[in-house]
Design a protein around this motif. Structure first.
Motif, PDB file in Angstrom:
ATOM      1  N   ASP A 134       0.835  -1.209   0.000  1.00 27.86           N
ATOM      2  CA  ASP A 134       0.000   0.000   0.000  1.00 27.86           C
ATOM      3  C   ASP A 134       0.866   1.254   0.000  1.00 27.86           C
ATOM      4  O   ASP A 134       0.561   2.239  -0.677  1.00 27.86           O
ATOM      5  N   LEU A 135       1.948   1.214   0.759  1.00 24.18           N
ATOM      6  CA  LEU A 135       2.846   2.366   0.834  1.00 24.18           C
ATOM      7  C   LEU A 135       3.591   2.566  -0.486  1.00 24.18           C
ATOM      8  O   LEU A 135       3.832   3.699  -0.901  1.00 24.18           O
ATOM      9  N   GLU A 136       3.945   1.470  -1.137  1.00 20.14           N
ATOM     10  CA  GLU A 136       4.672   1.579  -2.410  1.00 20.14           C
ATOM     11  C   GLU A 136       3.854   2.326  -3.464  1.00 20.14           C
ATOM     12  O   GLU A 136       4.388   3.089  -4.269  1.00 20.14           O
ATOM     13  N   GLN A 137       2.546   2.120  -3.469  1.00 21.41           N
ATOM     14  CA  GLN A 137       1.717   2.714  -4.519  1.00 21.41           C
ATOM     15  C   GLN A 137       1.231   4.128  -4.186  1.00 21.41           C
ATOM     16  O   GLN A 137       0.418   4.698  -4.929  1.00 21.41           O
ATOM     17  N   LEU A 138       1.744   4.719  -3.116  1.00 22.84           N
ATOM     18  CA  LEU A 138       1.372   6.095  -2.789  1.00 22.84           C
ATOM     19  C   LEU A 138       1.627   7.042  -3.959  1.00 22.84           C
ATOM     20  O   LEU A 138       0.862   7.979  -4.203  1.00 22.84           O
ATOM     21  N   SER A 139       2.696   6.819  -4.694  1.00 21.84           N
ATOM     22  CA  SER A 139       3.063   7.701  -5.805  1.00 21.84           C
ATOM     23  C   SER A 139       2.207   7.487  -7.040  1.00 21.84           C
ATOM     24  O   SER A 139       2.294   8.253  -8.004  1.00 21.84           O
ATOM     25  N   GLU A 140       1.358   6.464  -7.037  1.00 26.08           N
ATOM     26  CA  GLU A 140       0.557   6.129  -8.210  1.00 26.08           C
ATOM     27  C   GLU A 140      -0.864   6.684  -8.153  1.00 26.08           C
ATOM     28  O   GLU A 140      -1.624   6.557  -9.098  1.00 26.08           O
ATOM     29  N   ALA A 141      -1.226   7.299  -7.029  1.00 27.65           N
ATOM     30  CA  ALA A 141      -2.609   7.718  -6.817  1.00 27.65           C
ATOM     31  C   ALA A 141      -2.959   8.962  -7.626  1.00 27.65           C
ATOM     32  O   ALA A 141      -2.092   9.719  -8.071  1.00 27.65           O
ATOM     33  N   ALA A 142      -4.280   9.171  -7.753  1.00 26.62           N
ATOM     34  CA  ALA A 142      -4.782  10.358  -8.456  1.00 26.62           C
ATOM     35  C   ALA A 142      -4.841  11.573  -7.546  1.00 26.62           C
ATOM     36  O   ALA A 142      -4.873  12.712  -8.018  1.00 26.62           O
ATOM     37  N   ALA A 143      -4.871  11.338  -6.221  1.00 31.47           N
ATOM     38  CA  ALA A 143      -4.949  12.451  -5.267  1.00 31.47           C
ATOM     39  C   ALA A 143      -4.632  11.926  -3.875  1.00 31.47           C
ATOM     40  O   ALA A 143      -4.619  10.713  -3.636  1.00 31.47           O
ATOM     41  N   THR A 144      -4.386  12.859  -2.957  1.00 35.64           N
ATOM     42  CA  THR A 144      -4.156  12.523  -1.552  1.00 35.64           C
ATOM     43  C   THR A 144      -5.068  13.372  -0.682  1.00 35.64           C
ATOM     44  O   THR A 144      -5.188  14.589  -0.887  1.00 35.64           O
ATOM     45  N   VAL A 145      -5.720  12.722   0.303  1.00 35.95           N
ATOM     46  CA  VAL A 145      -6.569  13.428   1.263  1.00 35.95           C
ATOM     47  C   VAL A 145      -6.213  12.940   2.661  1.00 35.95           C
ATOM     48  O   VAL A 145      -5.461  11.980   2.834  1.00 35.95           O
ATOM     49  N   GLY A 146      -6.785  13.597   3.678  1.00 36.12           N
ATOM     50  CA  GLY A 146      -6.589  13.174   5.053  1.00 36.12           C
ATOM     51  C   GLY A 146      -7.764  13.608   5.901  1.00 36.12           C
ATOM     52  O   GLY A 146      -8.543  14.477   5.502  1.00 36.12           O
ATOM     53  N   PHE A 147      -7.908  13.003   7.078  1.00 34.48           N
ATOM     54  CA  PHE A 147      -8.990  13.391   7.985  1.00 34.48           C
ATOM     55  C   PHE A 147      -8.561  14.530   8.895  1.00 34.48           C
ATOM     56  O   PHE A 147      -9.381  15.158   9.557  1.00 34.48           O
ATOM     57  N   CYS A 148      -7.231  14.812   8.934  1.00 37.34           N
ATOM     58  CA  CYS A 148      -6.689  15.815   9.848  1.00 37.34           C
ATOM     59  C   CYS A 148      -5.386  16.323   9.258  1.00 37.34           C
ATOM     60  O   CYS A 148      -4.475  15.534   8.985  1.00 37.34           O
ATOM     61  N   TYR A 149      -5.267  17.626   9.062  1.00 38.85           N
ATOM     62  CA  TYR A 149      -4.080  18.170   8.418  1.00 38.85           C
ATOM     63  C   TYR A 149      -2.839  18.103   9.305  1.00 38.85           C
ATOM     64  O   TYR A 149      -1.723  18.127   8.792  1.00 38.85           O
ATOM     65  N   THR A 150      -3.019  18.012  10.609  1.00 39.93           N
ATOM     66  CA  THR A 150      -1.867  17.793  11.485  1.00 39.93           C
ATOM     67  C   THR A 150      -1.128  16.528  11.079  1.00 39.93           C
ATOM     68  O   THR A 150       0.102  16.497  11.011  1.00 39.93           O
ATOM     69  N   LEU A 151      -1.882  15.481  10.798  1.00 37.93           N
ATOM     70  CA  LEU A 151      -1.298  14.185  10.449  1.00 37.93           C
ATOM     71  C   LEU A 151      -0.818  14.140   9.006  1.00 37.93           C
ATOM     72  O   LEU A 151       0.248  13.619   8.708  1.00 37.93           O
ATOM     73  N   SER A 152      -1.599  14.683   8.073  1.00 40.53           N
ATOM     74  CA  SER A 152      -1.350  14.427   6.653  1.00 40.53           C
ATOM     75  C   SER A 152      -0.479  15.463   5.968  1.00 40.53           C
ATOM     76  O   SER A 152      -0.039  15.252   4.835  1.00 40.53           O
ATOM     77  N   SER A 153      -0.200  16.593   6.630  1.00 39.35           N
ATOM     78  CA  SER A 153       0.452  17.730   5.984  1.00 39.35           C
ATOM     79  C   SER A 153       1.744  17.359   5.266  1.00 39.35           C
ATOM     80  O   SER A 153       1.939  17.688   4.095  1.00 39.35           O
TER      81      SER A 153
END
Length: 515
Positions: free
Chosen positions: A257-276
């Motif tokens: 799952d981590l390897e394909q992070l670069s293959e996605a169409a977009a990135t979102v998160g439930f909290c910007y503290t965590l995902s920034s």
């Protein structure tokens, strides 16, 4: 701001974002001062500090207790299902494995995944290792991790001890990566390097983007990265309405799952503290767009979030149909909840961006929120995009919070903070604050599932949870009547919870009085 992946050491939040851990005032004032800290002049800036990146921060004489960056690495890298985390530290730093194992197992159950235990190893540094170094123990622990589990990646977390003695963790990681032919990833997260534990999120995500993410991705146009913790799977049905698939990271993910992070169409998160950090790094390094919109809480935030995700993924028509359908679906129950909850006053005590979202939901329910405690404050997130300014979104769409405090989970201040607004209930994610509230007769809703209040149905979820805890208010009132608080009378009489930071003479007077 540029994410630097050339070094294995992530910049701390203080360096990148100007993070503060102590402040007191109105939410609107903090939002305004954050705007100054992002580049404008500010007469209130601390003398000798970087005016472009620093808010005035209250400086207390001591810290009662908190957590550190290394523990956040535990709860991120330690939760990758087919990896192992080696904690290069004394055994005390591994005490968090107990609670994180429980959270990990609960998270797996919430997602309908096979329930298992964490895979963490501690090198158990002792006094002699602090003198002669602990590299041999680290190398042996990595081999043990491989022989016992045959993981697809091994993470190494540093500690205050290894930072002090200067163990060359990076060299060992490189050697063992060549020997084992899997990623061996050093995560530099010494607790003393940052005042706030959220830097530990960044350290884990930095290591993943540097050493695990595919460098030559094949794009999957319907895949969306969701950066989250252990919450229930609310994103899959929500994004399915737009014809999108979910890639949950970092917690409960696999190395694949981590390897394909670069293959996605977009990135979102439930909290910007965590995902920034990770979202910005993926956009800068691999062109994966980060959805720049308010967080998906309440109608205003969720509407804007869905529309921006739809714009990025070219699904505007599906998004509008889903938004209209959900508004109509929850309207009857929401009207009932607003009647049932009328007159209640709530208080939110959680991480910063998450708190902003929860306050928005409470106000959608018609609940007054006169005060809130956030554990730190980032004046800006890594994207530097104003659409992600969660505090400004709260103030602009739902009004001011008159008593808005930043406090790094200091129990001794929490009593005074609650006394200033006297709420009917509190929302928390860190259960250690709940017992004190109960001793004051205030019930707490511990949001163990961080997705509980997210999206349209999250408004309904949170309203029904509040009704449940208010039904048990008599229990907390009885508890308050038969328990004693662990503070001296002089402290209970203080009107300002931050008085020790504002006037150090108070502490000196107390010492003299006790002589």
């Amino acid at each position: 701001m540029k994410i630097n992946l050339d070094t294995p050491v992530v910049e701390s939040r203080e360096q990148r974002l100007g993070t503060i851990i102590a402040w007191d005032g109105k939410a609107s004032e903090l939002s305004r001062e954050s705007a100054y800290a992002r580049g404008e002049s500010c007469a209130k800036q601390c003398a000798g500090r970087d005016k472009a990146r620093t808010l005035c921060e209250l400086q207390g004489p001591f810290t009662q207790g908190s957590v550190c960056s290394e523990q956040m690495v535990e709860c991120q890298a330690g939760n990758v299902r087919d990896a192992v985390l080696v904690q290069h530290s004394p055994i005390g730093c591994g005490a968090g494995q107990v609670i994180y194992n429980s959270i990990y197992r609960n998270g797996l159950a919430l997602r309908n995944l096979p329930v298992e235990n964490l895979r963490m190893i501690c090198t158990n540094l002792e006094e002699k290792d602090m003198v002669f170094g602990g590299i041999d123990k680290l190398r042996q622990s990595i081999r043990d991790a491989w022989e016992r589990n045959h993981p697809k990646a091994i993470f190494i977390s540093t500690s205050c001890s290894t930072g002090i003695i200067g163990d060359d963790v990076d060299s060992v990681a490189s050697q063992m990566e060549e020997e084992l032919a899997i990623p061996v990833i050093p995560l530099h997260c010494e607790g003393f390097k940052s005042k706030h534990w959220s830097t530990g999120f960044d350290a884990t995500q930095h290591g993943i983007v540097r050493q695990i993410v595919r460098k030559n991705p094949r794009k999957q146009e319907d895949l969306v990265n969701v950066i989250n913790l252990w919450g229930s799977d609310v994103f899959t049905p929500m994004l399915a309405e737009l014809g999108l698939r979910v890639n949950y990271v970092v917690d409960l993910a696999t190395v694949g799952d981590l390897e394909q992070l670069s293959e996605a169409a977009a990135t979102v998160g439930f909290c910007y503290t965590l995902s920034s950090y990770m979202a910005a790094a993926l956009e800068q390094q691999f062109g994966v767009p980060e959805v720049k919109a308010p967080q998906p809480y309440g109608f205003a935030g969720t509407d804007a979030w869905l529309r921006e995700l739809a714009r990025v993924t070219h699904r505007e028509e599906q998004a509008e149909a889903y938004i209209a359908k959900e508004h109509q679906r929850i309207a009857p129950r929401l009207a009932e909840l607003r009647k049932e909850l009328r007159g209640l006053k709530g208080y939110v005590a959680t991480g910063s961006a998450y708190a902003h979202g929860l306050i928005a939901v409470l106000r959608e329910l018609g609940i007054a929120v006169d005060g809130s405690l956030v554990f730190h404050h980032d004046p800006v997130y890594d994207s530097q995009d104003p659409r992600q300014d969660s505090l400004a979104h709260l103030v602009d769409h739902y009004g001011d919070v008159p008593v808005f405090s930043v406090c790094n989970r200091q129990q001794y201040q929490f009593y005074g903070l609650l006394q200033r607004v006297k709420p009917d209930f509190i929302l928390i994610r860190h259960n250690g604050l709940a017992p004190l509230a109960s001793r004051l007769g205030i019930p707490a809703a511990p949001l163990g599932d961080e997705h509980h209040a997210l999206g349209y149905h999250g408004i309904i979820n949170l309203g029904e949870t509040i009704l449940e805890i208010m039904a048990h208010k008599k229990f907390h009132q009885d508890l308050a009547a038969h328990t004693k608080l662990p503070y001296k009378q002089w402290w209970l009489e203080q009107k300002d919870p931050f008085i020790l930071a504002k006037d150090a003479t108070v502490l000196r007077k107390e010492k003299v009085a006790n002589v």
